[in-house]
Enzyme design. Structure first.
Site, PDB file in Angstrom:
ATOM      1  N   LYS A 125      78.358 103.878 -58.695  1.00  0.00           N
ATOM      2  CA  LYS A 125      78.389 103.118 -57.435  1.00  0.00           C
ATOM      3  C   LYS A 125      77.422 101.962 -57.577  1.00  0.00           C
ATOM      4  O   LYS A 125      76.501 102.017 -58.388  1.00  0.00           O
ATOM      5  CB  LYS A 125      77.933 104.001 -56.271  1.00  0.00           C
ATOM      6  CG  LYS A 125      78.292 103.445 -54.906  1.00  0.00           C
ATOM      7  CD  LYS A 125      79.701 103.834 -54.504  1.00  0.00           C
ATOM      8  CE  LYS A 125      80.165 103.210 -53.229  1.00  0.00           C
ATOM      9  NZ  LYS A 125      81.420 103.829 -52.764  1.00  0.00           N
ATOM     10  N   ASP A 165      83.932  98.605 -51.355  1.00  0.00           N
ATOM     11  CA  ASP A 165      83.402  99.590 -50.399  1.00  0.00           C
ATOM     12  C   ASP A 165      83.053  98.764 -49.153  1.00  0.00           C
ATOM     13  O   ASP A 165      83.606  97.674 -48.954  1.00  0.00           O
ATOM     14  CB  ASP A 165      82.185 100.329 -50.974  1.00  0.00           C
ATOM     15  CG  ASP A 165      81.801 101.578 -50.172  1.00  0.00           C
ATOM     16  OD1 ASP A 165      82.473 102.612 -50.324  1.00  0.00           O
ATOM     17  OD2 ASP A 165      80.843 101.522 -49.372  1.00  0.00           O
TER      18      ASP A 165
HETATM   19  P1  NDP Z   1      84.788  97.892 -44.435  1.00  0.00           P
HETATM   20  O1  NDP Z   1      83.674  96.993 -44.759  1.00  0.00           O
HETATM   21  O2  NDP Z   1      86.189  97.414 -44.591  1.00  0.00           O
HETATM   22  O3  NDP Z   1      84.641  98.415 -42.936  1.00  0.00           O
HETATM   23  C1  NDP Z   1      83.502  99.093 -42.537  1.00  0.00           C
HETATM   24  C2  NDP Z   1      83.608  99.409 -41.053  1.00  0.00           C
HETATM   25  O4  NDP Z   1      82.563 100.287 -40.692  1.00  0.00           O
HETATM   26  C3  NDP Z   1      83.456  98.180 -40.183  1.00  0.00           C
HETATM   27  O5  NDP Z   1      84.165  98.384 -38.998  1.00  0.00           O
HETATM   28  C4  NDP Z   1      81.953  98.164 -39.934  1.00  0.00           C
HETATM   29  O6  NDP Z   1      81.564  97.476 -38.754  1.00  0.00           O
HETATM   30  C5  NDP Z   1      81.658  99.639 -39.794  1.00  0.00           C
HETATM   31  N1  NDP Z   1      80.284  99.914 -40.210  1.00  0.00           N
HETATM   32  C6  NDP Z   1      79.733  99.668 -41.419  1.00  0.00           C
HETATM   33  N2  NDP Z   1      78.452 100.014 -41.438  1.00  0.00           N
HETATM   34  C7  NDP Z   1      78.179 100.480 -40.209  1.00  0.00           C
HETATM   35  C8  NDP Z   1      77.018 100.993 -39.606  1.00  0.00           C
HETATM   36  N3  NDP Z   1      75.861 101.088 -40.292  1.00  0.00           N
HETATM   37  N4  NDP Z   1      77.102 101.404 -38.317  1.00  0.00           N
HETATM   38  C9  NDP Z   1      78.263 101.292 -37.620  1.00  0.00           C
HETATM   39  N5  NDP Z   1      79.405 100.820 -38.156  1.00  0.00           N
HETATM   40  C10 NDP Z   1      79.358 100.418 -39.415  1.00  0.00           C
HETATM   41  O7  NDP Z   1      84.542  99.205 -45.300  1.00  0.00           O
HETATM   42  P2  NDP Z   1      85.566 100.374 -45.681  1.00  0.00           P
HETATM   43  O8  NDP Z   1      86.559 100.580 -44.594  1.00  0.00           O
HETATM   44  O9  NDP Z   1      86.030 100.129 -47.044  1.00  0.00           O
HETATM   45  O10 NDP Z   1      84.574 101.631 -45.748  1.00  0.00           O
HETATM   46  C11 NDP Z   1      84.349 102.495 -44.653  1.00  0.00           C
HETATM   47  C12 NDP Z   1      83.811 103.817 -45.161  1.00  0.00           C
HETATM   48  O11 NDP Z   1      84.758 104.418 -46.048  1.00  0.00           O
HETATM   49  C13 NDP Z   1      82.499 103.735 -45.960  1.00  0.00           C
HETATM   50  O12 NDP Z   1      81.741 104.898 -45.707  1.00  0.00           O
HETATM   51  C14 NDP Z   1      82.986 103.759 -47.409  1.00  0.00           C
HETATM   52  O13 NDP Z   1      81.973 104.234 -48.285  1.00  0.00           O
HETATM   53  C15 NDP Z   1      84.142 104.731 -47.294  1.00  0.00           C
HETATM   54  N6  NDP Z   1      85.141 104.671 -48.346  1.00  0.00           N
HETATM   55  C16 NDP Z   1      85.807 103.511 -48.627  1.00  0.00           C
HETATM   56  C17 NDP Z   1      86.793 103.485 -49.612  1.00  0.00           C
HETATM   57  C18 NDP Z   1      87.604 102.269 -49.886  1.00  0.00           C
HETATM   58  O14 NDP Z   1      88.531 102.368 -50.689  1.00  0.00           O
HETATM   59  N7  NDP Z   1      87.347 101.135 -49.267  1.00  0.00           N
HETATM   60  C19 NDP Z   1      87.091 104.676 -50.396  1.00  0.00           C
HETATM   61  C20 NDP Z   1      86.379 105.862 -49.986  1.00  0.00           C
HETATM   62  C21 NDP Z   1      85.439 105.830 -49.006  1.00  0.00           C
HETATM   63  P3  NDP Z   1      81.116  95.940 -38.837  1.00  0.00           P
HETATM   64  O15 NDP Z   1      82.389  95.165 -38.928  1.00  0.00           O
HETATM   65  O16 NDP Z   1      80.348  95.701 -37.577  1.00  0.00           O
HETATM   66  O17 NDP Z   1      80.258  95.814 -40.057  1.00  0.00           O
HETATM   67  O1  2IT Z   2      83.809 105.538 -52.062  1.00  0.00           O
HETATM   68  C1  2IT Z   2      84.811 105.282 -52.757  1.00  0.00           C
HETATM   69  O2  2IT Z   2      85.469 106.167 -53.316  1.00  0.00           O
HETATM   70  C2  2IT Z   2      85.222 103.872 -52.888  1.00  0.00           C
HETATM   71  N1  2IT Z   2      84.599 103.009 -52.285  1.00  0.00           N
HETATM   72  C3  2IT Z   2      86.372 103.496 -53.777  1.00  0.00           C
HETATM   73  C4  2IT Z   2      85.934 103.462 -55.204  1.00  0.00           C
HETATM   74  C5  2IT Z   2      86.959 102.938 -56.177  1.00  0.00           C
HETATM   75  O3  2IT Z   2      86.574 102.828 -57.362  1.00  0.00           O
HETATM   76  O4  2IT Z   2      88.094 102.647 -55.829  1.00  0.00           O
END
Ligand code: NDP
Ligand code: 2IT
Length: 445
Positions: A125, A165
């Site tokens: 990561k 992420d």
């Molecule tokens: P994005 O940046 O696309 O979206 C994040 C969302 O979460 C936004 O709505 C953001 O609000 C909100 N957010 C972020 N930080 C905070 C915080 N500290 N408090 C409140 N709201 C918050 O990210 P993703 O959708 O990609 O990721 C969301 C979650 O999913 C994370 O935990 C990530 O690690 C996990 N994840 C993502 C994967 C992926 O493929 N993208 C895979 C597996 C897990 P704002 O717009 O105000 O910042």
């Molecule tokens: O938390 C996660 O698994 C991710 N943000 C996706 C990682 C990836 O390599 O696609």
């Protein structure tokens, strides 16, 4: 002090103030107690001592120039945690809260998640405390270029393959890929989550949200239930939340909330496809606040709050770590929630997890529930290696198969070790055993 407690103590002493890392290690190690009893050879080979120590931690300066011409400095990270079963793989997070402890917790989780996917990927990561909010496109580009100027020498398609992420989506991946290619003079699958035109995979944008709902669907099947008509509460409004809502709609569920770091919207009539499209344009293109959704559609807006007080059958935390605490978990259970699919990484505090487990609800921990994203990244790597691309149906079919297999592996491991229905134990054990066996095979490295 038990052996597991000794290791936890060591982790806390050796990594002071890395609270999220302690939390993630604690949860996994607690699950491994019965495995360590059954496999004394793991203890003899110091598997746990090695597992909690990253193979490599990179921390570097990222200097960049703002539009005003000011010199800015951020900190970059890449944690190459474990490569026993494949090249390091995991996302990059750009968010002002990023620090070493958060990076290490995410990389540690990734080891077991990636192991569960059935694909050959180790755990890694990275990211930065850079805040993309309020930055111009050019500032984001200059930051990404500077970040990759250092990172490029540490990664590669067979070494370490980053992805997105929080705060890192298609735009940032594009800027970083361009810089990697320019410095290394090679067009390879060194990042995933690329745009389709230049090596991305169909369904990768959808994969985490879709996968999370597929896993929840499998859990529901064990109780002969479906999503039809179920009210669902979703947090976040980014990549994972958006495609969770989309898949829920396809399955006849009724998602009613979205949130961002400022507050949440509650749409009692239900978020439909048209409203979702508005939210996606708002978040992905205009990069605005979710409050605008409430203003546009006459939904409720709750400033500074999380959505867990809204009664629901299923909850999908899809924003960030520790967003559901003990009280939130109690409220969810009291209001009739029977399914939780963790789209985010470690969104529930340890006390919250205890509430879900005691209530015997279908609780799908992040390692299992959100593994569809990295799994589809693995499928992107395969397509890049073959210089081919599969149609959407093919990728989606494979994603679904992987989520079913993750469900079954976690359910089986939980039952085998005497904890039927406990997907936390199951996911941790099933993810761990494959990595531990690989480490045993490869000697004391
Ligand atoms: P994005 O940046 O696309 O979206 C994040 C969302 O979460 C936004 O709505 C953001 O609000 C909100 N957010 C972020 N930080 C905070 C915080 N500290 N408090 C409140 N709201 C918050 O990210 P993703 O959708 O990609 O990721 C969301 C979650 O999913 C994370 O935990 C990530 O690690 C996990 N994840 C993502 C994967 C992926 O493929 N993208 C895979 C597996 C897990 P704002 O717009 O105000 O910042
Ligand atoms: O938390 C996660 O698994 C991710 N943000 C996706 C990682 C990836 O390599 O696609």
């Amino acid at each position: 002090m038990s052996y597991i407690e000794e290791i936890l103590d060591l982790v806390k002493r050796r990594n002071p103030a890395e609270y999220e890392f302690h939390q993630a290690v604690d949860e996994v190690l607690q699950s491994l107690e019965p495995v360590m009893e059954k496999h004394p050879e793991y203890r003899e080979a110091r598997i746990l001592e090695r597992l909690v120590e990253p193979e490599r931690v990179l921390m570097f300066r990222v200097p960049w120039l703002s539009d005003k011409g000011d010199f800015e400095v951020n900190r970059g990270f890449r944690i190459q945690f474990n490569s026993a079963i494949g090249p390091y793989k995991g996302g990059l997070r750009f968010h002002p809260t990023v620090n070493l402890g958060i990076m290490k917790f995410l990389a540690f989780e990734q080891i077991f998640k990636n192991s569960l996917t059935t694909l050959a990927m180790g755990g890694g990561k990275g990211g930065s405390d850079f805040d993309p909010k309020g930055k111009s496109n050019n500032e984001v580009m200059r930051f990404c270029q500077s970040f990759m100027t250092e990172l490029c020498r540490h990664i590669g398609p067979d070494t370490d393959v980053p992805a997105g992420d929080i705060g890192v989506g298609a735009r940032e991946i594009g800027f970083m890929y361009g810089q990697y290619k320019r410095i290394m003079n090679e067009f390879t699958g060194v990042l995933t989550g690329k745009a389709l035109r230049w090596g991305g995979s169909l369904i990768r944008p959808e994969a985490t949200g879709y996968g999370c709902v597929y896993l929840a669907q499998e859990m529901l099947k064990t109780r002969k239930e479906t999503f039809e008509g179920k009210v669902c509460v979703v947090s976040g409004s980014g990549n994972v939340a958006q495609y969770t809502v989309k898949k829920l709609l396809e399955l006849g569920a009724k998602p009613v909330t979205l949130s961002d770091s400022n507050g949440f919207v509650y749409d009692s009539k239900g978020i439909d496809l048209k409203k979702l499209e508005f939210a996606m344009e708002l978040k992905n293109i205009r990069r605005g606040r979710i409050k605008e959704y409430a203003d546009k559609f006459g939904a409720e807006y709750h400033d500074g709050k999380r959505p867990w007080s809204i009664p629901c059958k299923a909850a999908f935390p899809s924003a960030t770590q520790n967003e559901i605490d003990e009280k939130d978990a109690e409220t969810l259970v009291k209001n009739g929630c029977t399914v939780v699919g963790e789209g985010a990484n470690m969104p529930t505090t340890p006390e919250g997890i205890d509430v879900f487990l005691k209530a015997n609800i279908l609780y799908g921990p992040g390692k299992a529930a959100n593994a569809g994203g990295v799994a589809t990244s693995g499928l992107e790597m395969s397509q890049n290696a073959m210089r081919l691309s599969w149609p959407a149906e093919e990728v989606d079919k494979r994603l679904k198969q992987i989520m079913v297999s993750i469900h079954d592996a976690a359910a089986k491991a939980a039952a085998d070790y005497g904890f039927p229905g406990n997907y936390v134990m199951g996911a941790n054990i099933a993810g761990f055993v494959k990595v531990a066996e690989a480490m045993m095979d490869q000697g004391h490295v």
